[in-house]
Design an enzyme around this catalytic site. Structure first.
Site, PDB file in Angstrom:
ATOM      1  N   GLY A 161       0.834  -1.207   0.000  1.00  0.00           N
ATOM      2  CA  GLY A 161       0.000   0.000   0.000  1.00  0.00           C
ATOM      3  C   GLY A 161       0.855   1.237   0.000  1.00  0.00           C
ATOM      4  O   GLY A 161       2.052   1.166  -0.272  1.00  0.00           O
ATOM      5  N   ASN A 162       0.232   2.374   0.274  1.00  0.00           N
ATOM      6  CA  ASN A 162       1.015   3.611   0.399  1.00  0.00           C
ATOM      7  C   ASN A 162       0.377   4.491   1.468  1.00  0.00           C
ATOM      8  O   ASN A 162      -0.663   4.152   2.022  1.00  0.00           O
ATOM      9  CB  ASN A 162       1.135   4.318  -0.954  1.00  0.00           C
ATOM     10  CG  ASN A 162      -0.223   4.729  -1.501  1.00  0.00           C
ATOM     11  OD1 ASN A 162      -0.927   5.525  -0.902  1.00  0.00           O
ATOM     12  ND2 ASN A 162      -0.602   4.148  -2.641  1.00  0.00           N
ATOM     13  N   HIS A 163       1.014   5.627   1.757  1.00  0.00           N
ATOM     14  CA  HIS A 163       0.606   6.443   2.897  1.00  0.00           C
ATOM     15  C   HIS A 163      -0.517   7.438   2.580  1.00  0.00           C
ATOM     16  O   HIS A 163      -0.796   8.304   3.397  1.00  0.00           O
ATOM     17  CB  HIS A 163       1.807   7.222   3.442  1.00  0.00           C
ATOM     18  CG  HIS A 163       2.815   6.324   4.087  1.00  0.00           C
ATOM     19  ND1 HIS A 163       2.507   5.557   5.181  1.00  0.00           N
ATOM     20  CD2 HIS A 163       4.110   6.071   3.786  1.00  0.00           C
ATOM     21  CE1 HIS A 163       3.572   4.872   5.538  1.00  0.00           C
ATOM     22  NE2 HIS A 163       4.559   5.151   4.697  1.00  0.00           N
ATOM     23  N   SER A 164      -1.138   7.352   1.426  1.00  0.00           N
ATOM     24  CA  SER A 164      -2.203   8.318   1.116  1.00  0.00           C
ATOM     25  C   SER A 164      -3.310   8.222   2.165  1.00  0.00           C
ATOM     26  O   SER A 164      -3.787   7.132   2.486  1.00  0.00           O
ATOM     27  CB  SER A 164      -2.775   8.025  -0.272  1.00  0.00           C
ATOM     28  OG  SER A 164      -3.963   8.756  -0.439  1.00  0.00           O
ATOM     29  N   ALA A 216      -4.039   7.793  -4.931  1.00  0.00           N
ATOM     30  CA  ALA A 216      -2.650   7.347  -5.110  1.00  0.00           C
ATOM     31  C   ALA A 216      -2.720   5.868  -5.453  1.00  0.00           C
ATOM     32  O   ALA A 216      -2.633   5.002  -4.578  1.00  0.00           O
ATOM     33  CB  ALA A 216      -1.864   7.571  -3.827  1.00  0.00           C
TER      34      ALA A 216
END
Ligand code: CTP
Length: 403
Positions: A212-215, A280
């Protein structure tokens, strides 16, 4: 959330039997998130008590130019009250008050406020059948309309006199709906369908792990809120996020992976007027997702990744009349890279945020953006809250729609 949420509503009550219904009216406004103040004509207090209304509105009720009961008698500034209000509703409006409003009489606080109000004024007449039919009442109503006031039509039914006909004040729920619709119809994005993507996507590795990502999803959710405040019907397709939103105009569609987001977006794109892709989205996904939890056996583990479908680029290819807006998060050669994306993905507008700007990008409540249009005209904005940035983006979109 109603379009009335956060609005300042000044309710003017005059001396008609329908005044008893204003308790429900105040309650409905408050329930819809509005801030309510009540001003009464002296005679209206015979029909409903100020105590009921001050309790429901959570504000003192105003009924004269000064607070005589107060030891430190204070002047109720009608000009300030007129300016405080986003909406002035006079309900019930008697024939007497309407005729005074039409002629500019200001012998009570309510009338003085009316003459100083700069906001839209709604008038809900209430009177007996023959009074309502009288040429003088009709003249008052058409004069008020010519001043730009909005008449909420009286309803037909049994009247206090026992007669049956037109003259009953519209029911509180009808008045609220009438005002909501009237506001909505006047908004610049009324009936526009907007598709927004937000948040990260999670790409599964196995049943318990993902990439995943930090969005945080904040930017997309703020855009959705700002768009609905301008009257748009919003479909918000969001990856996993803690953000919450509730509005009659926003439908939230939660998704997890880039593929799910791709499918949902394509389902609504054809019928939308504007698409704003702020999510994102993962650029890569796991090629072979394990059905079982991967055990730690070897010293190292290699996962093979493959590209996800570029949702924005795909919409750029399918574009008909939609206005397409994308985001670019860059660390270097920001403008050049953003312009490349704008062109390659056939966008009308790109929102560039640079990770080198403090307070911009993921997780923060603020953002610093540069907006680049198709003709490559560029506007830089200072660091602002994401709510303010959303308004700037939508203002630019409004200009593009009007152009
Ligand atoms: N986007 C998308 N689908 C993807 C990837 C990105 O819709 N699979 C959208 C984002 O929502 C955003 C824009 O494309 O509006 C970002 O463009 P992109 O080229 O993906 O930027 P980066 O991911 O930063 O790409 P790069 O790593 O090449 O800079």
């Amino acid at each position: 959330m109603s379009i009335l949420s956060g609005k300042h509503i000044l309710l003017g009550i005059t001396a008609g039997i329908a005044a008893y219904k204003t308790a429900s009216l105040v309650r409905l406004f408050v329930k819809n998130g509005a801030h309510v103040k009540v001003v009464m004509t002296p005679a209206s207090k015979e029909f409903i008590t100020p105590l009921t209304l001050s309790t429901l509105s959570k504000n003192p009720v105003l009924d004269s130019f000064t607070n005589e009961d107060d030891d430190n008698e204070v002047w109720n500034n009608h000009v300030e009250l007129g300016l405080w209000a986003d909406i002035f509703l006079i309900a019930p409006a008697t024939a007497n008050t309407m005729s005074k409003m039409a002629s500019g009489n200001s012998d009570n606080l309510l009338l003085a406020i009316y003459l100083s109000a700069k906001c839209p004024v709604y008038v809900a007449p209430a009177m007996d059948l023959d009074m309502y039919r009288h040429a003088s009442s009709k003249t008052s109503m058409s004069t008020l309309q010519s001043y730009g006031n909005i008449i909420i039509p009286a309803e037909v039914g049994e009247l206090a006199s026992g007669l049956v006909g037109a003259g009953r004040m519209a029911e509180p729920a009808t008045i609220v709906k009438f005002i909501e619709s009237h506001i909505l119809e006047g908004l610049p994005l009324y009936q526009k369908k907007i598709l927004i993507t937000a948040g990260p996507t999670y790409e599964a590795i196995d049943p318990v792990r993902f990439i995943g990502n930090h969005s945080s999803g904040k930017m997309g959710f703020e855009i959705a809120k700002a768009a609905s405040n301008l009257g748009a019907e919003v479909r918000l397709i969001t990856g996993p996020t803690h953000q919450k939103i509730s509005s009659n105009l926003i439908t939230v569609i939660p998704v997890v992976s880039a593929q799910e987001m791709y499918e949902q977006v394509h389902q609504f794109y054809e019928n939308c007027d504007i698409a704003i892709l702020s999510a994102a989205v993962a650029d890569y996904k796991i090629k072979f997702i394990s059905n079982q939890k991967i055990k730690k056996e070897e010293h190292s583990l290699t996962l093979e990744l493959e590209k996800t479908q570029d949702i924005l680029a795909s919409l750029g290819k399918l574009k008909n009349n939609q206005l397409l807006v994308g985001f670019a998060l860059e660390t270097d050669n920001e403008i050049t890279n953003a312009i490349k994306k704008l062109k390659n993905k056939n966008l009308d507008l790109i929102v560039l945020n640079s990770l080198s700007d403090k307070g911009a990008g993921f997780g923060t409540n603020t953002n610093k953006v540069t907006l680049i249009k198709r003709d490559l005209s560029t506007t830089n904005f200072p660091l602002k809250s994401k709510a303010e940035v959303s308004k700037d983006i939508l203002n630019e979109i409004l200009k593009l729609i009007d152009a």
